[in-house]
Design a protein around this motif. Structure first.
Motif, PDB file in Angstrom:
ATOM      1  N   ASN A   1       0.933  -1.098   0.024  1.00 11.44           N
ATOM      2  CA  ASN A   1      -0.054   0.028   0.003  1.00 11.44           C
ATOM      3  C   ASN A   1       0.744   1.145  -0.220  1.00 11.44           C
ATOM      4  O   ASN A   1       0.510   2.156   0.666  1.00 11.44           O
ATOM      5  CB  ASN A   1      -0.960   0.009   1.354  1.00 11.44           C
ATOM      6  CG  ASN A   1      -2.025  -1.237   1.192  1.00 11.44           C
ATOM      7  OD1 ASN A   1      -2.233  -1.537   0.111  1.00 11.44           O
ATOM      8  ND2 ASN A   1      -2.301  -1.887   2.325  1.00 11.44           N
ATOM      9  N   LEU A   2       1.927   1.271  -0.603  1.00 13.37           N
ATOM     10  CA  LEU A   2       2.798   2.369  -0.383  1.00 13.37           C
ATOM     11  C   LEU A   2       2.317   3.442  -1.516  1.00 13.37           C
ATOM     12  O   LEU A   2       2.538   4.612  -1.148  1.00 13.37           O
ATOM     13  CB  LEU A   2       4.305   1.907  -0.820  1.00 13.37           C
ATOM     14  CG  LEU A   2       5.491   3.103  -0.736  1.00 13.37           C
ATOM     15  CD1 LEU A   2       5.486   3.692   0.468  1.00 13.37           C
ATOM     16  CD2 LEU A   2       6.809   2.706  -1.289  1.00 13.37           C
ATOM     17  N   ALA A   3       2.078   3.171  -2.577  1.00 13.11           N
ATOM     18  CA  ALA A   3       1.366   4.214  -3.426  1.00 13.11           C
ATOM     19  C   ALA A   3       0.170   4.892  -2.980  1.00 13.11           C
ATOM     20  O   ALA A   3       0.172   6.048  -3.125  1.00 13.11           O
ATOM     21  CB  ALA A   3       0.957   3.347  -4.795  1.00 13.11           C
ATOM     22  N   ASP A   4      -0.630   4.134  -2.173  1.00 10.49           N
ATOM     23  CA  ASP A   4      -1.879   4.771  -1.504  1.00 10.49           C
ATOM     24  C   ASP A   4      -1.400   5.547  -0.558  1.00 10.49           C
ATOM     25  O   ASP A   4      -1.969   6.738  -0.461  1.00 10.49           O
ATOM     26  CB  ASP A   4      -2.680   3.764  -1.378  1.00 10.49           C
ATOM     27  CG  ASP A   4      -3.357   2.982  -2.174  1.00 10.49           C
ATOM     28  OD1 ASP A   4      -3.460   3.163  -3.633  1.00 10.49           O
ATOM     29  OD2 ASP A   4      -3.935   1.837  -2.143  1.00 10.49           O
ATOM     30  N   THR A   5      -0.233   5.082   0.187  1.00  8.60           N
ATOM     31  CA  THR A   5       0.016   6.149   1.365  1.00  8.60           C
ATOM     32  C   THR A   5       0.753   7.230   0.918  1.00  8.60           C
ATOM     33  O   THR A   5       0.694   8.456   1.551  1.00  8.60           O
ATOM     34  CB  THR A   5       1.006   5.329   2.204  1.00  8.60           C
ATOM     35  OG1 THR A   5       0.420   3.948   2.601  1.00  8.60           O
ATOM     36  CG2 THR A   5       1.483   5.956   3.463  1.00  8.60           C
ATOM     37  N   VAL A   6       1.519   7.119  -0.104  1.00  6.37           N
ATOM     38  CA  VAL A   6       2.318   8.324  -0.690  1.00  6.37           C
ATOM     39  C   VAL A   6       1.302   9.132  -1.137  1.00  6.37           C
ATOM     40  O   VAL A   6       1.322  10.447  -1.030  1.00  6.37           O
ATOM     41  CB  VAL A   6       3.229   7.918  -1.965  1.00  6.37           C
ATOM     42  CG1 VAL A   6       3.863   9.065  -2.395  1.00  6.37           C
ATOM     43  CG2 VAL A   6       4.431   7.303  -1.321  1.00  6.37           C
ATOM     44  N   GLU A   7       0.132   8.887  -1.963  1.00  5.95           N
ATOM     45  CA  GLU A   7      -0.610   9.732  -2.579  1.00  5.95           C
ATOM     46  C   GLU A   7      -1.715  10.442  -1.514  1.00  5.95           C
ATOM     47  O   GLU A   7      -1.876  11.583  -1.543  1.00  5.95           O
ATOM     48  CB  GLU A   7      -1.861   8.672  -3.536  1.00  5.95           C
ATOM     49  CG  GLU A   7      -2.896   9.623  -4.125  1.00  5.95           C
ATOM     50  CD  GLU A   7      -2.452  10.454  -5.165  1.00  5.95           C
ATOM     51  OE1 GLU A   7      -2.896  11.493  -5.584  1.00  5.95           O
ATOM     52  OE2 GLU A   7      -1.352  10.136  -5.794  1.00  5.95           O
ATOM     53  N   LYS A   8      -2.136   9.492  -0.298  1.00  6.19           N
ATOM     54  CA  LYS A   8      -2.653  10.273   0.816  1.00  6.19           C
ATOM     55  C   LYS A   8      -1.691  11.479   1.303  1.00  6.19           C
ATOM     56  O   LYS A   8      -2.212  12.538   1.850  1.00  6.19           O
ATOM     57  CB  LYS A   8      -3.104   9.171   1.844  1.00  6.19           C
ATOM     58  CG  LYS A   8      -4.157   8.173   1.317  1.00  6.19           C
ATOM     59  CD  LYS A   8      -4.496   7.134   2.246  1.00  6.19           C
ATOM     60  CE  LYS A   8      -5.595   6.450   1.954  1.00  6.19           C
ATOM     61  NZ  LYS A   8      -6.028   5.293   3.046  1.00  6.19           N
ATOM     62  N   GLU A   9      -0.348  10.821   1.703  1.00  8.21           N
ATOM     63  CA  GLU A   9       0.592  11.929   2.089  1.00  8.21           C
ATOM     64  C   GLU A   9       0.585  13.185   1.475  1.00  8.21           C
ATOM     65  O   GLU A   9       0.734  14.270   1.945  1.00  8.21           O
ATOM     66  CB  GLU A   9       1.788  11.176   2.585  1.00  8.21           C
ATOM     67  CG  GLU A   9       2.659  11.990   3.435  1.00  8.21           C
ATOM     68  CD  GLU A   9       2.399  12.305   4.788  1.00  8.21           C
ATOM     69  OE1 GLU A   9       2.687  13.080   5.350  1.00  8.21           O
ATOM     70  OE2 GLU A   9       1.581  11.491   5.364  1.00  8.21           O
ATOM     71  N   HIS A  10       0.532  12.861   0.040  1.00  7.43           N
ATOM     72  CA  HIS A  10       0.948  14.095  -0.750  1.00  7.43           C
ATOM     73  C   HIS A  10      -0.656  14.695  -0.706  1.00  7.43           C
ATOM     74  O   HIS A  10      -0.528  16.100  -0.700  1.00  7.43           O
ATOM     75  CB  HIS A  10       0.883  13.508  -2.268  1.00  7.43           C
ATOM     76  CG  HIS A  10       0.901  14.482  -3.084  1.00  7.43           C
ATOM     77  ND1 HIS A  10       1.966  15.555  -3.231  1.00  7.43           N
ATOM     78  CD2 HIS A  10       0.039  15.127  -4.479  1.00  7.43           C
ATOM     79  CE1 HIS A  10       1.953  16.147  -4.229  1.00  7.43           C
ATOM     80  NE2 HIS A  10       0.744  15.994  -4.867  1.00  7.43           N
ATOM     81  N   LYS A  11      -1.775  14.361  -0.699  1.00  2.43           N
ATOM     82  CA  LYS A  11      -3.026  15.007  -0.673  1.00  2.43           C
ATOM     83  C   LYS A  11      -2.998  15.876   0.704  1.00  2.43           C
ATOM     84  O   LYS A  11      -3.437  17.097   0.716  1.00  2.43           O
ATOM     85  CB  LYS A  11      -3.997  14.263  -0.813  1.00  2.43           C
ATOM     86  CG  LYS A  11      -4.255  13.574  -2.118  1.00  2.43           C
ATOM     87  CD  LYS A  11      -5.660  12.848  -2.119  1.00  2.43           C
ATOM     88  CE  LYS A  11      -6.022  12.293  -3.640  1.00  2.43           C
ATOM     89  NZ  LYS A  11      -6.937  11.470  -3.655  1.00  2.43           N
ATOM     90  N   ARG A  12      -2.303  15.248   1.908  1.00  2.00           N
ATOM     91  CA  ARG A  12      -2.324  15.728   3.079  1.00  2.00           C
ATOM     92  C   ARG A  12      -1.474  17.113   3.105  1.00  2.00           C
ATOM     93  O   ARG A  12      -1.952  18.121   3.828  1.00  2.00           O
ATOM     94  CB  ARG A  12      -1.908  14.565   3.993  1.00  2.00           C
ATOM     95  CG  ARG A  12      -2.308  15.111   5.474  1.00  2.00           C
ATOM     96  CD  ARG A  12      -1.622  14.318   6.748  1.00  2.00           C
ATOM     97  NE  ARG A  12      -0.251  14.067   6.547  1.00  2.00           N
ATOM     98  CZ  ARG A  12       0.838  14.539   7.116  1.00  2.00           C
ATOM     99  NH1 ARG A  12       0.395  16.100   7.882  1.00  2.00           N
ATOM    100  NH2 ARG A  12       2.003  14.412   6.716  1.00  2.00           N
TER     101      ARG A  12
END
Length: 993
Positions: free
Chosen positions: A552-563
Motif C-alpha cells: 500500500n505504499l502508492a496509496d500512502t504516498v498519495e494520501k500523504e501528498h494530498k495531506r
C-alpha cells in the motif's frame, strides 16, 4: 464707513472723489457699499457700481478688493440675475487683459526707443553703472518695471474668476472661457510655473466637485453640455502642455481626461478622441515608452479610418506607415527578466495604468506585458490590414526585419529603405487634428533594431567573428555603439555573446558569467549524479521486494501528498487571514491615528484661534490705551500752553495719566482761568469807563466850537451855490427862447403832417372796428342759432323721454290690470268648475245607488226584469236638451240633434235597449255591454244625459269614460273642431291629435 440712502449716491460720491484724484477713497467707499448687509437685494444700479468698482481695482492693482467685491456680488445676484454677474466678470477680464497688453506694448516701445542709432557711440556712465550693479539688460529691466506687475495682476484675475465660478452650474461656459484664456496667457508668454498651478487649481476644483455633492448650484457632469465643456477645458490644457513641453503635466492632463470619461461613463466625440490619442503618441515617445506609443498610433489609425470620411489615401498610407514603424521601434526583448521584484510590481502597475489610458482594459491578475506586447501588436497589425495600407518601403522593411534571414547583407538591405523612410512625412491635409507626421524620428530606433537582428542572426551561424568584420556588417554605427547595444541585449538575454578586445574577436554561444554558473552548482551536481545512478542502476521492469513488503505504499504516498497539499492550502489560507487581519489592524490603527491627529489639529486650531483672538483683543486694548494716552498728552500740552508759567505743572515719568484725569485737570484749569479772566475784564471795564468819561468832558467845548465854525462855512457855501444856480437858470431860459424862435417856422408843416397821420390812422381804426363788429355779430348769430338748435334738441329729447316714460307706465298699468283681471277670471272659472264637478259627483252617487238597488232586485230571483222607468230629464239624440233638467250634453251632440230635427224615441226601442243588456259578466261591475271598438263616455254610458248648456262660444265639459284606456283616466275639455284655452281665450286654435 459712510452710509448711503441709495446706491446711486455712493456712485456719485465715488465720481466726485475720482475727479479730485482720490481714487483710493472712492474705492473704499464703493467697497463699503458692496460689502454692506443693507444692499443684499439685486438692483440695476449695483451693476453700474460694480463696473466702476472694478475699474478702480484694475487701475490701482487691488486684486484682493476685486475678489471680495465679486464674491459679495455673486451672493447678491446668484438666484436673481446671473447674467449680470457674467457681464461684470467679462468686464473685469477685459480690463485686466487690456492693461497687460498696454504694458507689453509700452515695454516694446521703450525697448525700440532705447535702440542706439550710432553703434560707435559710447554708452553713458550711468547706464554702464546700472547695468553692472543690476546685471540686467534694458529689456529685462523694463519688463520687470512695467510688464511684470500687470502680468501678476492678470494672473491673479484669472485665479479669482476661476475661484468664484468653480461651483456655479449657471456659468459653466464662462468658467470654460476663463480657463481657456488663462491657458492662452501661459502659452503666449511661456509661463510654465503658472501653467502648473493653473492645472492644479482646475484639478482641485473637479475633485471638490465630486467630493461635495450636496451643494446647491453644483454642476451636473451627467449633462451633455457640462461634460463637453469640462472635456474641452481638459483638451485645451493637454494641447498647451504639449506645446510648452511640460510632458509630466501633459500626462497628468491625459489622466484627468481619462478619469472624467470614467466618471461619467460616456465616450466623447471622435474628434476629441483623435486629439487625445495624438497627444498620447507624443507623450509616450518623449517618455521612451515605444510599445504604448505604437498602441496609441494603432488606436489613432483605427479612429481615422472609421470616423474620418474625408481621409485621403495618401494620408491613410502615411498614418499606417507610422503605426508599423512605431511597432517595429519597440525593443524585441523584455526588460523585466533582469528586474527585481519591486521593479516588477511597479512595472506591472505602470503597465496597467498605461493600458487603461490607451483604451485596453486589463485585469490586474494578468500580466499587462503579456497582453500588450510587441509580437501581439505586430500580429494585430497584419490581421487588421494595417501593414497592407503602409507604403512599399515600410512593407519591405517589415519583412526584412521580421521574416527574412540575411545575416551578412542585412545592413546593406535596410540602409536604403531607411533613407527613403527618413525623407517621408509631412502635414496631413485631411486630418488637421493630428500633428505633423515625421517618419524620420523612427530611424534611430530602426537602426538599433536592425543591429540587434543582425547580431541575433550572426550568432546562429558563427561562433566567433572578428570585430572588423562585424563592424563592416553594421553600416549604421561604430563598433563602440554596437558594443553598447550588445551589452543591453546580453543583459536582457536576447543574444549570448562576449567581446574579446585582446584577440579582436566576438564570441557567440551560451557563455554565462562565472557567478551565474556557481550560484546553483549543487543543484547541477545533484542532477548529474542522478543521471549517473540511473545509467548504472536502471529501473527493473518487474516489481521489487519493497513492493511486496509494502503493497500500500502508492496509496500512502498519495494520501500523504494530498495531506501535504491540504496543509499547504491551510497554511496559505492562514497566512492570508493573518495578512488580512494585519491589514485591518493597520487600517484601524491608521484611522485611529488620523482621528487622533484630526482631533489634535482641531484642538490646536481652536487653541491658536483662541490665542489669536486673545492677542487681537489685547492689541485692541493696547491700541485704545495708547490712543487715549496720546490724546491725554496732547490735551495736557494744550492745557499747559494756555497756563501761566508760574502755574505750570509737569507730569512725572512714573505717573500714570489717563484721559479722564487729564480732562478733569484741564477742566479745573479752564475754570480757574475763566474766573481770573472775568475779574480782569471787570477791572478793565471800570478803568475804561473812567477814561471814557474824562475824554467826553474834555471834548465837549471843542465839539461846540467846531460846530459853530461848520455852521458859518455851510451858510457861505449855500449862498454861493444859490447865486450860481440862478445864473445858470437865466442862461438856459435865454437859449430855450432862441431855440423856440428858430423852430417856429416849421410849426405849420408839423400841424399839417400831424393831421394827415391822425386822419389816416382814424380811417384805419374805423375800418378795423367795423370789421370786428361785423365778425362779432356773425359769431353772436351763429352761437344763437346753435343755442336754439341745442335747446330744440333738448326739448325734443325731453318730451320724447317723457312720452316713452308715460307709455311704459301705461303699459305696466295695463299689464297689471290684465293680470288682475286674468286672476279674477281664473278664480271665477275655477269656482264654477268646482261647483259643476260637485254636482256631477252628487249625480253619480245617486245613479250608483239606483243601480245598486236594481241589481239587488235582479239578484233576488225575479222572473222578468221590470222595465226601467223612463227618466223625464233625459233627452234623446233627436230631441233638444231640456234646459230645466240640469243635465250636461256635449256640444257636438246638440249640433247633430239640431241638424237632424227632433225625433221621439219609441218605447220599444227604449225597452229593447234595457232588455238586451243581459246579466253583467263577472268582471264587469257596471253591467256595460260595450264592444271592443266602442268607446263611450264615462258620463253618458252609451246614452246621452242632459245637462246645463254652456255659454255660447265656450268650451263644453266632457267627462271621460270610467275605466277607459286613457292614461289620464279623468275629465277632459273637448270641442268639435277646436280646443279653447282654459282661461277663456277667444282666439280659436286647431284641434291637436
Amino acid at each position: 464707513m459712510a452710509h448711503f440712502a441709495k446706491p446711486e449716491n455712493a456712485l456719485k460720491r465715488a465720481d466726485e472723489l475720482i475727479n479730485v484724484g482720490q481714487k483710493q477713497d472712492a474705492l473704499q467707499a464703493l467697497h463699503d457699499l458692496i460689502t454692506s448687509k443693507r444692499y443684499r437685494a439685486w438692483q440695476k444700479p449695483l451693476e453700474k457700481i460694480m463696473f466702476k468698482y472694478l475699474d478702480l481695482c484694475v487701475d490701482l492693482k487691488r486684486g484682493r478688493f476685486a475678489k471680495d467685491g465679486l464674491i459679495q456680488y455673486r451672493i447678491v445676484c446668484q438666484q436673481v440675475n446671473v447674467s449680470s454677474l457674467e457681464e461684470v466678470i467679462k468686464h473685469f477680464l477685459h480690463l485686466s487683459t487690456d492693461k497687460a497688453e498696454q504694458a507689453r506694448s509700452q515695454a516694446d516701445a521703450l525697448e525700440e526707443a532705447l535702440d542706439v542709432d550710432d553703434l560707435e557711440a559710447d554708452r553713458k556712465p550711468e547706464d554702464l553703472q546700472l547695468s553692472i550693479v543690476s546685471g540686467e539688460k534694458g529689456k529685462d529691466r523694463s519688463d520687470r518695471e512695467l510688464v511684470t506687475p500687470w502680468f501678476k495682476f492678470l494672473w491673479e484675475t484669472y485665479r479669482t474668476v476661476l475661484e468664484i465660478l468653480r461651483n456655479n452650474s449657471k456659468l459653466e461656459a464662462l468658467y470654460a472661457m476663463t480657463a481657456h484664456k488663462a491657458f492662452q496667457f501661459c502659452k503666449q508668454y511661456k509661463r510654465t510655473t503658472e501653467f502648473r498651478r493653473l492645472c492644479e487649481i482646475i484639478r482641485n476644483h473637479l475633485a471638490n466637485l465630486n467630493k461635495y455633492r450636496d451643494q446647491r448650484d453644483r454642476p451636473d457632469l451627467s449633462a451633455p453640455e457640462s461634460l463637453q465643456l469640462y472635456l474641452d477645458t481638459r483638451f485645451d490644457q493637454l494641447k498647451v502642455a504639449t506645446e510648452l513641453g511640460l510632458w509630466q503635466e501633459a500626462f497628468r492632463s491625459v489622466e484627468d481626461i481619462y478619469g472624467l470619461m470614467c466618471m461619467v461613463k460616456k465616450t466623447p466625440k471622435s474628434s476629441l478622441l483623435m486629439v487625445y490619442y495624438s497627444k498620447l503618441t507624443e507623450i509616450f515617445w518623449i517618455s521612451s515608452s515605444h510599445l504604448y506609443h505604437a498602441y496609441a498610433w494603432f488606436k489613432l489609425f483605427s479612429l481615422q479610418k472609421n470616423f474620418n470620411k474625408n481621409l485621403s489615401q495618401k494620408d491613410l498610407q502615411l498614418i499606417a506607415s507610422s503605426v508599423v514603424l512605431a511597432a517595429l521601434s519597440v525593443p524585441p526583448f523584455d526588460r523585466s527578466q533582469s528586474a527585481s521584484h519591486m521593479e516588477l510590481e511597479n512595472e506591472k502597475e505602470r503597465n496597467l495604468r498605461m493600458a487603461n489610458l490607451i483604451g485596453f482594459n486589463l485585469e490586474p491578475k494578468f500580466e499587462g506585458r503579456d497582453m500588450l506586447s510587441r509580437s501581439a501588436l505586430l500580429s494585430e497589425l497584419v490581421s487588421r490590414g494595417v501593414l497592407s495600407c503602409a507604403s512599399q518601403e515600410v512593407k519591405d522593411l517589415f519583412h526584412v526585419l521580421e521574416h527574412e534571414f540575411h545575416p551578412l547583407d542585412l545592413g546593406s538591405k535596410i540602409q536604403p529603405l531607411l533613407e527613403k523612410i527618413s525623407k517621408s512625412g509631412g502635414k496631413l491635409s485631411s486630418a488637421p487634428s493630428l500633428p505633423e507626421v515625421q517618419l524620420s524620428q523612427y530611424v534611430p530606433s530602426l537602426e538599433k533594431l536592425a543591429t540587434l537582428r543582425l547580431l541575433q542572426q550572426v550568432s546562429k551561424i558563427y561562433q566567433t567573428i572578428k570585430i572588423e568584420s562585424l563592424s563592416q556588417l553594421v553600416p549604421f554605427f561604430e563598433f563602440s555603439v554596437v558594443e553598447k547595444i550588445s551589452v543591453d541585449a546580453v543583459k536582457n538575454s536576447f543574444v549570448a555573446m562576449k567581446v574579446d578586445h585582446m584577440k579582436g574577436i566576438v564570441i557567440f554561444g551560451n557563455l554565462g558569467i562565472e557567478s551565474d554558473g556557481l550560484k546553483d552548482h549543487l543543484a547541477v551536481f545533484a542532477e548529474c549524479l542522478s543521471k549517473v545512478r540511473a545509467m548504472l542502476y536502471p529501473v527493473p521492469s518487474k516489481a521489487s521486494k519493497l513492493g511486496g513488503i509494502l503493497p500500500n505504499l502508492a496509496d500512502t504516498v498519495e494520501k500523504e501528498h494530498k495531506r501535504l497539499l491540504a496543509r499547504k492550502s491551510i497554511i496559505e489560507k492562514r497566512k492570508e487571514d493573518q495578512e488580512r487581519q494585519q491589514l485591518e489592524m493597520e487600517r484601524e490603527e491608521e484611522q485611529k491615528r488620523l482621528k487622533l491627529q484630526r482631533l489634535t489639529e482641531e484642538a490646536e486650531q481652536k487653541r491658536l484661534a483662541a490665542e489669536l483672538q486673545e492677542r487681537r483683543k489685547q492689541r485692541i486694548l493696547r491700541e485704545i490705551e495708547e490712543k487715549e494716552l496720546e490724546e491725554a498728552q496732547a490735551l495736557l500740552e494744550d492745557t499747559e500752553k494756555r497756563m501761566k508759567k508760574g502755574k505750570k505743572k509737569t507730569l512725572l515719568d512714573g505717573e500714570k495719566v489717563t484721559k479722564q484725569t487729564v480732562m478733569e485737570r484741564a477742566l479745573t484749569e479752564q475754570l480757574k482761568e475763566r474766573q481770573e479772566m472775568e475779574k480782569k475784564l471787570q477791572k478793565l471795564a471800570k478803568t475804561m469807563d473812567y477814561l471814557e468819561r474824562a475824554k467826553r468832558e474834555e471834548a465837549a467845548p471843542l465839539i461846540e466850537a467846531a460846530y459853530q465854525r461848520r455852521l458859518v462855512e455851510e451858510r457861505e457855501f449855500y449862498e454861493r451855490e444859490q447865486q450860481r444856480e440862478v445864473e445858470l437858470s437865466r442862461e438856459r431860459h435865454e437859449s430855450d427862447l432862441k431855440e423856440k424862435n428858430r423852430l417856429s417856422r416849421m410849426l405849420e408843416f408839423k400841424e399839417t403832417f400831424q393831421g394827415e397821420v391822425i386822419s389816416r390812422r382814424q380811417a384805419e381804426f374805423d375800418r378795423i372796428r367795423t370789421e370786428r363788429e361785423e365778425r362779432i355779430s356773425q359769431i353772436i348769430r351763429a352761437r344763437k342759432q346753435e343755442r336754439d338748435i341745442k335747446r330744440k334738441q333738448m326739448y325734443y329729447l325731453t318730451s320724447e323721454e317723457e312720452r316713452i316714460r308715460k307709455l311704459q307706465e301705461e303699459e305696466e298699468a295695463r299689464k297689471l290690470e290684465e293680470a288682475e283681471k286674468r286672476k279674477k277670471q281664473e278664480a271665477e272659472h275655477k269656482a264654477k268648475m268646482d261647483e259643476i264637478a260637485e254636482k256631477q259627483r252628487q249625480r253619480e252617487r245617486e245613479l250608483e245607488e239606483k243601480e245598486k238597488k236594481r241589481r239587488e232586485e235582479v239578484l233576488k230571483g225575479t222572473d222578468a226584469p221590470p222595465a226601467r222607468p223612463a227618466e223625464p230629464a233625459v233627452a234623446t239624440a233627436a230631441g233638444p236638451p231640456a234646459s230645466g233638467a240640469g243635465k250636461y250634453v256635449p256640444r257636438f251632440k246638440r249640433q247633430t240633434a239640431e241638424a237632424s230635427g227632433p225625433a221621439a224615441p219609441t218605447p220599444a226601442a227604449e225597452a229593447d235597449r234595457w232588455a238586451n243588456r243581459g246579466p253583467p259578466p263577472a268582471d264587469d261591475h257596471w253591467g256595460s255591454n260595450r264592444g271592443p271598438s266602442q268607446k263611450s263616455d264615462r258620463w253618458t254610458g252609451g246614452r246621452e244625459r242632459a245637462g246645463p248648456p254652456p255659454a255660447e262660444g265656450g268650451d263644453r265639459w266632457v267627462p271621460g269614460p270610467r275605466g277607459s284606456d286613457r292614461p289620464s283616466g279623468g275629465d277632459a275639455w273637448r270641442s268639435g273642431e277646436e280646443r279653447r284655452s282654459p282661461f277663456g281665450s277667444s282666439k280659436p286654435r286647431p284641434a291637436q291629435r
